[in-house]
Design a protein around this motif. Sequence first.
Motif, PDB file in Angstrom:
ATOM      1  N   TYR A 181       0.821  -1.215   0.000  1.00  0.00           N
ATOM      2  CA  TYR A 181       0.000   0.000   0.000  1.00  0.00           C
ATOM      3  C   TYR A 181       0.854   1.263   0.000  1.00  0.00           C
ATOM      4  O   TYR A 181       0.495   2.271  -0.613  1.00  0.00           O
ATOM      5  CB  TYR A 181      -0.933  -0.005   1.212  1.00  0.00           C
ATOM      6  N   ASP A 182       1.992   1.208   0.684  1.00  0.00           N
ATOM      7  CA  ASP A 182       2.842   2.399   0.816  1.00  0.00           C
ATOM      8  C   ASP A 182       3.931   2.486  -0.261  1.00  0.00           C
ATOM      9  O   ASP A 182       4.887   3.248  -0.113  1.00  0.00           O
ATOM     10  CB  ASP A 182       3.494   2.423   2.199  1.00  0.00           C
ATOM     11  N   THR A 183       3.792   1.731  -1.324  1.00  0.00           N
ATOM     12  CA  THR A 183       4.759   1.792  -2.424  1.00  0.00           C
ATOM     13  C   THR A 183       4.909   3.228  -2.930  1.00  0.00           C
ATOM     14  O   THR A 183       3.917   3.927  -3.169  1.00  0.00           O
ATOM     15  CB  THR A 183       4.305   0.896  -3.588  1.00  0.00           C
ATOM     16  N   VAL A 184       6.142   3.640  -3.109  1.00  0.00           N
ATOM     17  CA  VAL A 184       6.421   4.967  -3.670  1.00  0.00           C
ATOM     18  C   VAL A 184       6.208   4.897  -5.183  1.00  0.00           C
ATOM     19  O   VAL A 184       6.913   4.160  -5.882  1.00  0.00           O
ATOM     20  CB  VAL A 184       7.854   5.413  -3.345  1.00  0.00           C
ATOM     21  N   VAL A 185       5.246   5.629  -5.674  1.00  0.00           N
ATOM     22  CA  VAL A 185       4.941   5.579  -7.107  1.00  0.00           C
ATOM     23  C   VAL A 185       5.498   6.770  -7.877  1.00  0.00           C
ATOM     24  O   VAL A 185       5.595   6.718  -9.109  1.00  0.00           O
ATOM     25  CB  VAL A 185       3.421   5.460  -7.349  1.00  0.00           C
ATOM     26  N   ILE A 186       5.872   7.819  -7.171  1.00  0.00           N
ATOM     27  CA  ILE A 186       6.571   8.951  -7.800  1.00  0.00           C
ATOM     28  C   ILE A 186       7.966   8.997  -7.186  1.00  0.00           C
ATOM     29  O   ILE A 186       8.109   9.206  -5.982  1.00  0.00           O
ATOM     30  CB  ILE A 186       5.834  10.285  -7.559  1.00  0.00           C
ATOM     31  N   PRO A 187       9.017   8.785  -7.982  1.00  0.00           N
ATOM     32  CA  PRO A 187      10.371   8.730  -7.423  1.00  0.00           C
ATOM     33  C   PRO A 187      10.726   9.985  -6.639  1.00  0.00           C
ATOM     34  O   PRO A 187      10.363  11.110  -7.030  1.00  0.00           O
ATOM     35  CB  PRO A 187      11.267   8.583  -8.652  1.00  0.00           C
ATOM     36  N   ASN A 188      11.415   9.798  -5.539  1.00  0.00           N
ATOM     37  CA  ASN A 188      11.884  10.935  -4.749  1.00  0.00           C
ATOM     38  C   ASN A 188      12.798  11.801  -5.606  1.00  0.00           C
ATOM     39  O   ASN A 188      13.694  11.298  -6.280  1.00  0.00           O
ATOM     40  CB  ASN A 188      12.637  10.438  -3.515  1.00  0.00           C
ATOM     41  N   GLY A 189      12.555  13.084  -5.567  1.00  0.00           N
ATOM     42  CA  GLY A 189      13.368  14.017  -6.334  1.00  0.00           C
ATOM     43  C   GLY A 189      12.817  14.344  -7.699  1.00  0.00           C
ATOM     44  O   GLY A 189      13.380  15.196  -8.403  1.00  0.00           O
ATOM     45  N   ALA A 190      11.736  13.694  -8.108  1.00  0.00           N
ATOM     46  CA  ALA A 190      11.151  13.978  -9.420  1.00  0.00           C
ATOM     47  C   ALA A 190      10.406  15.305  -9.388  1.00  0.00           C
ATOM     48  O   ALA A 190       9.660  15.594  -8.443  1.00  0.00           O
ATOM     49  CB  ALA A 190      10.202  12.863  -9.827  1.00  0.00           C
ATOM     50  N   SER A 191      10.612  16.109 -10.414  1.00  0.00           N
ATOM     51  CA  SER A 191       9.863  17.361 -10.541  1.00  0.00           C
ATOM     52  C   SER A 191       8.447  17.049 -11.008  1.00  0.00           C
ATOM     53  O   SER A 191       8.126  15.907 -11.361  1.00  0.00           O
ATOM     54  CB  SER A 191      10.549  18.274 -11.551  1.00  0.00           C
ATOM     55  N   ALA A 192       7.595  18.063 -11.016  1.00  0.00           N
ATOM     56  CA  ALA A 192       6.209  17.865 -11.454  1.00  0.00           C
ATOM     57  C   ALA A 192       6.155  17.367 -12.891  1.00  0.00           C
ATOM     58  O   ALA A 192       5.373  16.460 -13.219  1.00  0.00           O
ATOM     59  CB  ALA A 192       5.424  19.173 -11.305  1.00  0.00           C
ATOM     60  N   SER A 193       6.996  17.929 -13.757  1.00  0.00           N
ATOM     61  CA  SER A 193       6.991  17.492 -15.154  1.00  0.00           C
ATOM     62  C   SER A 193       7.564  16.084 -15.287  1.00  0.00           C
ATOM     63  O   SER A 193       7.095  15.283 -16.101  1.00  0.00           O
ATOM     64  CB  SER A 193       7.782  18.470 -16.025  1.00  0.00           C
ATOM     65  N   GLU A 194       8.571  15.760 -14.478  1.00  0.00           N
ATOM     66  CA  GLU A 194       9.133  14.404 -14.507  1.00  0.00           C
ATOM     67  C   GLU A 194       8.128  13.387 -13.995  1.00  0.00           C
ATOM     68  O   GLU A 194       8.045  12.261 -14.501  1.00  0.00           O
ATOM     69  CB  GLU A 194      10.416  14.360 -13.678  1.00  0.00           C
ATOM     70  N   ALA A 195       7.336  13.777 -12.996  1.00  0.00           N
ATOM     71  CA  ALA A 195       6.333  12.865 -12.441  1.00  0.00           C
ATOM     72  C   ALA A 195       5.303  12.457 -13.486  1.00  0.00           C
ATOM     73  O   ALA A 195       4.721  11.367 -13.404  1.00  0.00           O
ATOM     74  CB  ALA A 195       5.650  13.511 -11.240  1.00  0.00           C
ATOM     75  N   GLU A 196       5.076  13.304 -14.469  1.00  0.00           N
ATOM     76  CA  GLU A 196       4.112  12.977 -15.516  1.00  0.00           C
ATOM     77  C   GLU A 196       4.581  11.814 -16.384  1.00  0.00           C
ATOM     78  O   GLU A 196       3.792  11.215 -17.113  1.00  0.00           O
ATOM     79  CB  GLU A 196       3.837  14.208 -16.383  1.00  0.00           C
ATOM     80  N   ARG A 197       5.875  11.489 -16.300  1.00  0.00           N
ATOM     81  CA  ARG A 197       6.409  10.350 -17.051  1.00  0.00           C
ATOM     82  C   ARG A 197       6.047   9.010 -16.394  1.00  0.00           C
ATOM     83  O   ARG A 197       6.235   7.963 -17.008  1.00  0.00           O
ATOM     84  CB  ARG A 197       7.930  10.469 -17.156  1.00  0.00           C
ATOM     85  N   ILE A 198       5.603   9.050 -15.150  1.00  0.00           N
ATOM     86  CA  ILE A 198       5.136   7.821 -14.497  1.00  0.00           C
ATOM     87  C   ILE A 198       3.731   7.547 -15.008  1.00  0.00           C
ATOM     88  O   ILE A 198       2.793   8.285 -14.711  1.00  0.00           O
ATOM     89  CB  ILE A 198       5.138   7.959 -12.965  1.00  0.00           C
ATOM     90  N   ILE A 199       3.593   6.478 -15.782  1.00  0.00           N
ATOM     91  CA  ILE A 199       2.291   6.208 -16.387  1.00  0.00           C
ATOM     92  C   ILE A 199       1.512   5.102 -15.675  1.00  0.00           C
ATOM     93  O   ILE A 199       0.376   4.814 -16.039  1.00  0.00           O
ATOM     94  CB  ILE A 199       2.427   5.860 -17.883  1.00  0.00           C
TER      95      ILE A 199
END
Length: 781
Positions: A466-484
């Motif tokens: 449940y607590d899996t990190v799905v947005i890597p630490n240090g990712a910017s807002a625009s970089e986070a959009e690459r997580i699909i």
Amino acid sequence: MSHIATSKLFRRMAGVWLAATGVAAAAPITPALPTWSLVPQPARMSLSGSGTVRVADGAKVAVRGTGLRQVQSIARRFTQLVADTSGLHLHLATAATKHPLITFEVDPRADVEGDAGYRIVVGDQAIHVIARTPRGAFYGSVTLWQLLMPSGWAHGTPVRVAEGVIDDHPRFAWRALLLDSGRHYQRVADIKKLIDWMSLNKLNVLLWHVTEDQGWRLEIPKYPELVKTGACRKAVRLDSELTGSPDKPYCGFYTQAEVRDIVRYSAERFVDVVPEIDLPGHSQAAIAAYPSLGVTGQRPPVWTDWGVSPWLLKPDEKTLRFVDAVLDEVMRLFPSRYVSIGGDEADKQQWNASPDVLAQMHKLGLANMDQLQGWFTGQVADHLIKHGRTPVGWDDELVAGATLPASEMVMSWHGNDNERVALEAIRQGHDVVMTPQESLYFDHYQSDLPGEWQGPPPAATLRQAYDTVVIPNGASASEAERIIGVQAGLWTEQMPTFAHDQHAVFPRIAALSELGWSPASAHDWNGFLQRMPAELARYHALGIGYADSAFAPAFHVTAMANGAFRVELSNQVGFGTIRYTTDGSVPTTRSAQYVQPLTLPGKTTLRVATFAPDGFELAAPRTQVLDGTTLLNRDSSALATCSNHPASRLDGNQPTQGSRPIYTVDIGNACWLWPQAPLDGIKHVVLTVERVTWRFGDVSKAAVVRGKASAAGEFEIHADSCTGPLLATVPLAPAAQAKGQTRLNANVAMPVGAGIRNLCAFATGDPRDGQWALARMAFSK
């Protein structure tokens, strides 16, 4: 605007919605009214705080709007699902039906978010589901099914659904489960069940791993030996139980007709089947079928070990022609936009030893074998791109410091070091799916309790999922959009049956579902736990053999004066009411509630179970016998490893009576520690052991070999450390050729006044000749 959007009902309920704060959690309501218990948590929802809609046998279900045929099919499956699980029999409305209780409406202009979004309005004695597309209507039907099976529901009785509005849509486009059919084969009927259950958790991608070192499972007519030879392996250890004999090989593959059937079935449930043809590694079965595909030209057997095989495809033009032809057939079978080509765990020892491969590397002007793999993968990716497909692969080459084809979507399974690899993939321009092995590899076992099913280490608990990190630490807002999206892996080395698959996937799939669907703002572990009892009850109604590990009671027993015991009870998640009996009877909701540590006399049989607030049994009863032997014996799950590495859990042979044993084993190092063992007056020891066939592949490199005094070897028990005073030597000869468990007895040379000491027990010999597993160590006076 659609009919529902202009109705009086919608205007009234829209007022309720606009008055709400927009938070994901439901607003407090009068206790007498029912509430909603939904998984995954919807994006936005608001209970009206007053009123319910009663749904009973005979209620009519209508379909309106566009795409009627497809939506009618959705409505028909919805009514069948409700009948099968809740016992309510709803009926599709006819043209003459004036006031249907439930309406599914598809309107391309509906005010919902995205093609997968939907709105449910409950009020004015009706329930309306509206979506832009049939996909959205399907997801709305899943939520409505859950509304009809609330916490505490009773089979076949009418349900009162609280009034309110749900506006919902997914967070991520890729919500996936990987199914490994290469290492163990699943029947088509069972895969369909899994697809059904995935869709009810709003997952939409089945990544189907159909090629492996241990078996090629996909029929390719141009290369018939792939399934004639590559789909069968020698039946080693538990495989022989599945085939009925060690002389009968373990086989299985999917015909093209079966594949098309699975793809069609999945599409009806809005699940995209993405095939995975793993290369250049995990290809030993293909090379066994066609040796010229390998580096050495020799024909290996289809692998019977687990781990990483060194048999890679040869990176030359001939192999690429083979791969292209296979992928052409794959693309004809699977309409998915995506095709996975793997790329993980490519052990390059054969490449490094091959003059031909070294010459190929230099001819291409490449510096090392990782770059050569990158070249090979790039050629394969280009072929897929030319045919309008998007290549998918694992992140291993990024871990090695190399690059992947720019077009490739990356599955990041190395979740350590603050998701560094996923962040690197993003910054190289890749779309990324998060599938960290540490929390989302569902083949990993779920607890350290006795009886926990087999799996590799370390444990991946419900909370960790449940607590899996799905947005890597240090990712910017625009970089986070690459997580699909997010993805769980069901690797099947230790999952020989569909029962194992179910136990591994459920209930952790609920955590995956919420990661992939619910907004980040809805992430609430305690709220998730509150919704789990209703979800587990739905699993039960569906016939899913889910694990209760997260809620199962654990015992902590210590000695007290006069032969009494102090017993502390707990469970992994700290949720539910723990109830117990002391006469050996099965606990019920009327049994005593555990509120503080118990003081119990000897000769007590303590049975404990966990219940939800509505009385649903969250965990089946566990038993602890309290007598003079309780503190003098330990199951291997209560022992530590000598290496301090987390242990694997291996299953043993099925006995003629009783359940299959599960062993806690540090593979390659048959050594266990018992800290603070009570040894005063001890004179005898009984070890319950089994010799497990070695099939652990590359783990052999780290095997710990200990000198033995006899041909079969022996167990040694030492005090204080593994080189401390020798307390007992237990010959292994009686167990060496046994199939199943053997009890071995020995005297213990215990010094007077031994008191409480640390113990080390280990098996001598080479574990690669047969891994010794310890079930239990029991001392007596």
